[in-house]
Design an enzyme around this catalytic site. Structure first.
Site, PDB file in Angstrom:
ATOM      1  N   HIS A 305       0.854  -1.193   0.000  1.00 20.93           N
ATOM      2  CA  HIS A 305       0.000   0.000   0.000  1.00 20.93           C
ATOM      3  C   HIS A 305       0.883   1.235   0.000  1.00 20.93           C
ATOM      4  O   HIS A 305       1.930   1.255   0.627  1.00 20.93           O
ATOM      5  CB  HIS A 305      -0.893   0.016   1.257  1.00 20.93           C
ATOM      6  CG  HIS A 305      -2.067   0.922   1.132  1.00 20.93           C
ATOM      7  ND1 HIS A 305      -1.990   2.260   1.388  1.00 20.93           N
ATOM      8  CD2 HIS A 305      -3.335   0.681   0.738  1.00 20.93           C
ATOM      9  CE1 HIS A 305      -3.171   2.803   1.192  1.00 20.93           C
ATOM     10  NE2 HIS A 305      -4.009   1.883   0.786  1.00 20.93           N
ATOM     11  N   ASP A 363      -7.888  -5.521   0.077  1.00 17.58           N
ATOM     12  CA  ASP A 363      -8.324  -6.355  -1.045  1.00 17.58           C
ATOM     13  C   ASP A 363      -7.914  -7.810  -0.909  1.00 17.58           C
ATOM     14  O   ASP A 363      -8.323  -8.654  -1.708  1.00 17.58           O
ATOM     15  CB  ASP A 363      -7.747  -5.787  -2.343  1.00 17.58           C
ATOM     16  CG  ASP A 363      -8.313  -4.395  -2.606  1.00 17.58           C
ATOM     17  OD1 ASP A 363      -7.526  -3.449  -2.742  1.00 17.58           O
ATOM     18  OD2 ASP A 363      -9.550  -4.267  -2.616  1.00 17.58           O
TER      19      ASP A 363
HETATM   20  C1  SDX Z   1      -6.244   0.073  -2.840  1.00 15.72           C
HETATM   21  O1  SDX Z   1      -4.441   4.580  -2.029  1.00 15.72           O
HETATM   22  C2  SDX Z   1      -5.400   3.962  -1.364  1.00 15.72           C
HETATM   23  O2  SDX Z   1      -5.788   4.320  -0.304  1.00 15.72           O
HETATM   24  C3  SDX Z   1      -5.981   2.767  -2.102  1.00 15.72           C
HETATM   25  C4  SDX Z   1      -6.965   1.915  -1.322  1.00 15.72           C
HETATM   26  C5  SDX Z   1      -8.256   2.693  -1.024  1.00 15.72           C
HETATM   27  O3  SDX Z   1      -8.945   2.304  -0.076  1.00 15.72           O
HETATM   28  O4  SDX Z   1      -8.598   3.584  -1.829  1.00 15.72           O
HETATM   29  O5  SDX Z   1      -6.401   1.479  -0.110  1.00 15.72           O
HETATM   30  C6  SDX Z   1      -7.396   0.691  -2.133  1.00 15.72           C
HETATM   31  O6  SDX Z   1      -6.003   0.427  -3.965  1.00 15.72           O
HETATM   32  C7  SDX Z   1      -5.377  -0.914  -2.094  1.00 15.72           C
HETATM   33  C8  SDX Z   1      -4.139  -1.397  -2.945  1.00 15.72           C
HETATM   34  C9  SDX Z   1      -4.630  -2.497  -3.884  1.00 15.72           C
HETATM   35  N1  SDX Z   1      -3.602  -2.852  -4.861  1.00 15.72           N
HETATM   36  C10 SDX Z   1      -2.950  -4.027  -4.788  1.00 15.72           C
HETATM   37  O7  SDX Z   1      -3.103  -4.842  -3.874  1.00 15.72           O
HETATM   38  C11 SDX Z   1      -2.030  -4.281  -5.980  1.00 15.72           C
HETATM   39  C12 SDX Z   1      -0.681  -4.835  -5.482  1.00 15.72           C
HETATM   40  N2  SDX Z   1       0.019  -3.775  -4.745  1.00 15.72           N
HETATM   41  C13 SDX Z   1       0.800  -2.881  -5.474  1.00 15.72           C
HETATM   42  O8  SDX Z   1       0.861  -2.845  -6.816  1.00 15.72           O
HETATM   43  C14 SDX Z   1       1.395  -1.718  -4.690  1.00 15.72           C
HETATM   44  O9  SDX Z   1       1.714  -2.166  -3.431  1.00 15.72           O
HETATM   45  C15 SDX Z   1       0.529  -0.474  -4.593  1.00 15.72           C
HETATM   46  C16 SDX Z   1       0.094   0.000  -5.937  1.00 15.72           C
HETATM   47  C17 SDX Z   1      -0.691  -0.766  -3.770  1.00 15.72           C
HETATM   48  C18 SDX Z   1       1.339   0.611  -3.897  1.00 15.72           C
HETATM   49  O10 SDX Z   1       2.387   0.904  -4.754  1.00 15.72           O
HETATM   50  P1  SDX Z   1       3.469   2.063  -4.396  1.00 15.72           P
HETATM   51  O11 SDX Z   1       3.188   2.701  -3.102  1.00 15.72           O
HETATM   52  O12 SDX Z   1       3.594   2.955  -5.584  1.00 15.72           O
HETATM   53  O13 SDX Z   1       4.762   1.229  -4.158  1.00 15.72           O
HETATM   54  P2  SDX Z   1       5.697   0.727  -5.304  1.00 15.72           P
HETATM   55  O14 SDX Z   1       4.889   0.203  -6.462  1.00 15.72           O
HETATM   56  O15 SDX Z   1       6.704   1.793  -5.578  1.00 15.72           O
HETATM   57  O16 SDX Z   1       6.391  -0.530  -4.590  1.00 15.72           O
HETATM   58  C19 SDX Z   1       7.422  -0.306  -3.646  1.00 15.72           C
HETATM   59  C20 SDX Z   1       8.295  -1.562  -3.765  1.00 15.72           C
HETATM   60  C21 SDX Z   1       8.654  -1.897  -5.206  1.00 15.72           C
HETATM   61  O17 SDX Z   1       9.897  -2.582  -5.190  1.00 15.72           O
HETATM   62  P3  SDX Z   1      11.232  -1.708  -5.576  1.00 15.72           P
HETATM   63  O18 SDX Z   1      11.006  -1.155  -6.973  1.00 15.72           O
HETATM   64  O19 SDX Z   1      11.340  -0.633  -4.520  1.00 15.72           O
HETATM   65  O20 SDX Z   1      12.357  -2.742  -5.524  1.00 15.72           O
HETATM   66  O21 SDX Z   1       7.552  -2.697  -3.273  1.00 15.72           O
HETATM   67  C22 SDX Z   1       7.349  -3.628  -4.340  1.00 15.72           C
HETATM   68  C23 SDX Z   1       7.598  -2.882  -5.633  1.00 15.72           C
HETATM   69  O22 SDX Z   1       8.059  -3.769  -6.652  1.00 15.72           O
HETATM   70  N3  SDX Z   1       5.957  -4.057  -4.244  1.00 15.72           N
HETATM   71  C24 SDX Z   1       5.536  -5.311  -4.367  1.00 15.72           C
HETATM   72  C25 SDX Z   1       4.151  -5.249  -4.159  1.00 15.72           C
HETATM   73  N4  SDX Z   1       3.773  -3.989  -3.940  1.00 15.72           N
HETATM   74  C26 SDX Z   1       4.903  -3.251  -3.990  1.00 15.72           C
HETATM   75  N5  SDX Z   1       6.199  -6.455  -4.634  1.00 15.72           N
HETATM   76  C27 SDX Z   1       5.424  -7.570  -4.695  1.00 15.72           C
HETATM   77  N6  SDX Z   1       4.086  -7.619  -4.505  1.00 15.72           N
HETATM   78  C28 SDX Z   1       3.429  -6.468  -4.239  1.00 15.72           C
HETATM   79  N7  SDX Z   1       2.087  -6.491  -4.044  1.00 15.72           N
END
Ligand code: SDX
Length: 429
Positions: A305, A363
């Site tokens: 998140h 989720d």
């Molecule tokens: C919702 O914003 C809100 O409040 C949203 C929400 C709401 O109520 O409105 O809470 C609802 O959207 C919840 C999130 C649902 N999405 C997912 O579950 C999809 C999987 N998660 C991600 O794609 C990710 O964690 C996000 C999009 C939720 C957050 O992404 P960020 O904050 O932009 O973080 P990032 O993509 O920069 O990741 C940081 C690091 C990265 O690695 P590095 O490049 O630093 O090496 O963490 C890794 C990412 O690759 N990473 C994951 C991961 N999520 C982040 N690695 C594996 N699995 C994951 N799920």
């Protein structure tokens, strides 16, 4: 003495005011930065940027805290119901008994949609994704309710808000019924909000339908958990659309479109599909390895998140709701739950997830619950949209009523070609 922060750009030092909120991080007001230094700030994804002042929701991502108008989500979910949360979102205070009764009455009596809307559905393929149908139909509400599209009129803003909260379940149920070839079921005023929705989704004309109170209570709690979440992507979309003066129905349609993405509200559908693809607990390790592999675009859906760097408090409450629904169904050993529990157990001990502070989010468990209640996976994000409508509309109204509100218009860092002269076709070689 208000705090200031100084920044030097190209040798020009400027003092910028620092603003303090009730709780949470201070903000540096950069409104005058460009005028004073000729430079913009740069923050794609807005990881360090506050877009507005708001009194509605507060998240402490490190502590895993979520407050709606100051009330902890755990207490609202435990002690109240979704329409009480809607009232709180819209008016800023918990309702008295009389206010609650009046609000419930008003919402209940706006649950029908204009009957001509039924004809929209026949234009869609039966296998259209219901989120596509919702974007279209919610946007089309502005074609019917001209008496609540003047955003400068407080009365019209309130009518539009009530209409949105009331009609989203009806349109969502119609989208579901259309997808399975069953006739639409009209709302019944004697039912509460979630019982009405469950009946519109699962009743058929051939027999009486009894709502399972465990399901209506579980869905009510799920709606509370999804109601609002500060300036997430879809809420920011609604605010930006609303900043141009677009009508509320069009703004909510824009929010639905944004929520659909798998990185946002579409994650509940994607998370369940991921759990189904993993299938059995013994395959979890391989998927955790995929999620850690930088060369593999796979991510654990329902994990991570932008704000929560601790357990999403909603995920814990969601997990409890999942157990209640599965127990009601006698499915405590649901294989999907087994995979989810194993996945969570492994991920939370894994250095990669610990270092990146990746925890289950709302989720991760919601899909298991909704599937057990009988909803198909492509309806999961629709349910998220039904619940989030009150947050979108409350944030939209707060923006409209903010005296400092102006149209949102970000700038950019241009990295394209410098000025160059046109070359005629013959000379291009
Ligand atoms: C919702 O914003 C809100 O409040 C949203 C929400 C709401 O109520 O409105 O809470 C609802 O959207 C919840 C999130 C649902 N999405 C997912 O579950 C999809 C999987 N998660 C991600 O794609 C990710 O964690 C996000 C999009 C939720 C957050 O992404 P960020 O904050 O932009 O973080 P990032 O993509 O920069 O990741 C940081 C690091 C990265 O690695 P590095 O490049 O630093 O090496 O963490 C890794 C990412 O690759 N990473 C994951 C991961 N999520 C982040 N690695 C594996 N699995 C994951 N799920």
């Amino acid at each position: 003495m208000s705090a200031t922060s100084s920044i030097t750009v190209d040798g020009k030092q400027v003092e910028l005011p620092v603003k303090k909120g009730t709780i949470g991080p201070d903000v540096v007001d950069i409104g005058k930065l460009y005028a004073k230094t000729g430079a913009f700030t740069f923050d794609p994804g807005f990881t360090s940027t506050a877009s507005c002042e708001s009194k509605i929701t507060y998240i402490d991502g490190d502590e895993g805290v979520l407050l709606y108008r100051g009330y902890p989500i755990e207490q609202l979910a435990e002690k109240g119901d979704f329409l009480e949360t809607c009232y709180l979102m819209l008016f800023g205070e918990l309702p008295t008994e009389a206010q609650k009764a009046d609000f419930d009455y008003r919402v209940t009596r706006h649950t029908m949609v204009h009957d001509q809307m039924n004809r929209f559905f026949s234009g869609f393929r039966r296998d259209a994704h219901p989120m596509a149908v919702m974007v279209a139909c919610v946007g089309a509400l502005s074609a019917f309710y001209h008496d609540s599209t003047d955003i400068s009129d407080e009365q019209q803003r309130m009518i539009a808000s009530i209409r949105m909260i009331a009609k989203m379940p009806t349109l969502a149920a119609m989208a579901y019924k259309y997808s399975i070839g069953q006739p639409f079921v009209y709302p019944k005023n004697e039912l509460d909000y979630t019982s009405n929705f469950l009946r519109m989704c699962f009743a058929v004309p051939c027999e009486e339908f009894q709502v399972n109170p465990v399901f209506s209570k579980a869905l009510d709690r799920i709606f509370i958990l999804h109601a609002d979440h500060e300036q997430n992507a879809s809420t920011s979309t609604v605010r930006l659309a609303g900043s141009s003066g677009a009508n509320p129905f069009a703004c909510i349609a824009a929010g639905i479109a944004c929520l659909w993405g798998p990185a946002h509200g579409g994650a509940n559908e994607a998370a369940l599909k991921m759990l189904m693809e993993i299938g059995t607990p013994d395959r979890v390790d391989a998927y955790v390895a995929k999620a850690k592999d930088k060369s593999d675009p796979f991510r654990l859906m329902g994990f991570g998140h932008r704000v929560y760097k601790n357990y999403d408090p909603r995920a814990r409450l969601m997990q409890a709701t999942t157990h209640a629904v599965l127990k009601e169904l006698g499915k405590q050993d649901d294989p999907l739950l087994e995979v989810a529990v194993k996945l969570e157990e492994i991920a939370l001990k894994d250095e990669y997830f610990i270092e990146k502070k990746l925890y289950p989010n709302i989720d991760f468990y919601s899909g298991i619950t909704l599937k057990a209640m009988g909803f198909p996976t492509d309806m999961f994000t629709v349910l998220f949209a039904v619940a989030r409508t009150v947050g979108w509309i409350a944030q939209w109204a707060e923006m409209i009523e903010d005296p400092s509100q102006k149209i949102g218009r970000p700038r950019q860092l241009y990295i394209g070609p410098d000025r160059r002269e046109y070359v005629s076709l013959e000379q291009r070689g």
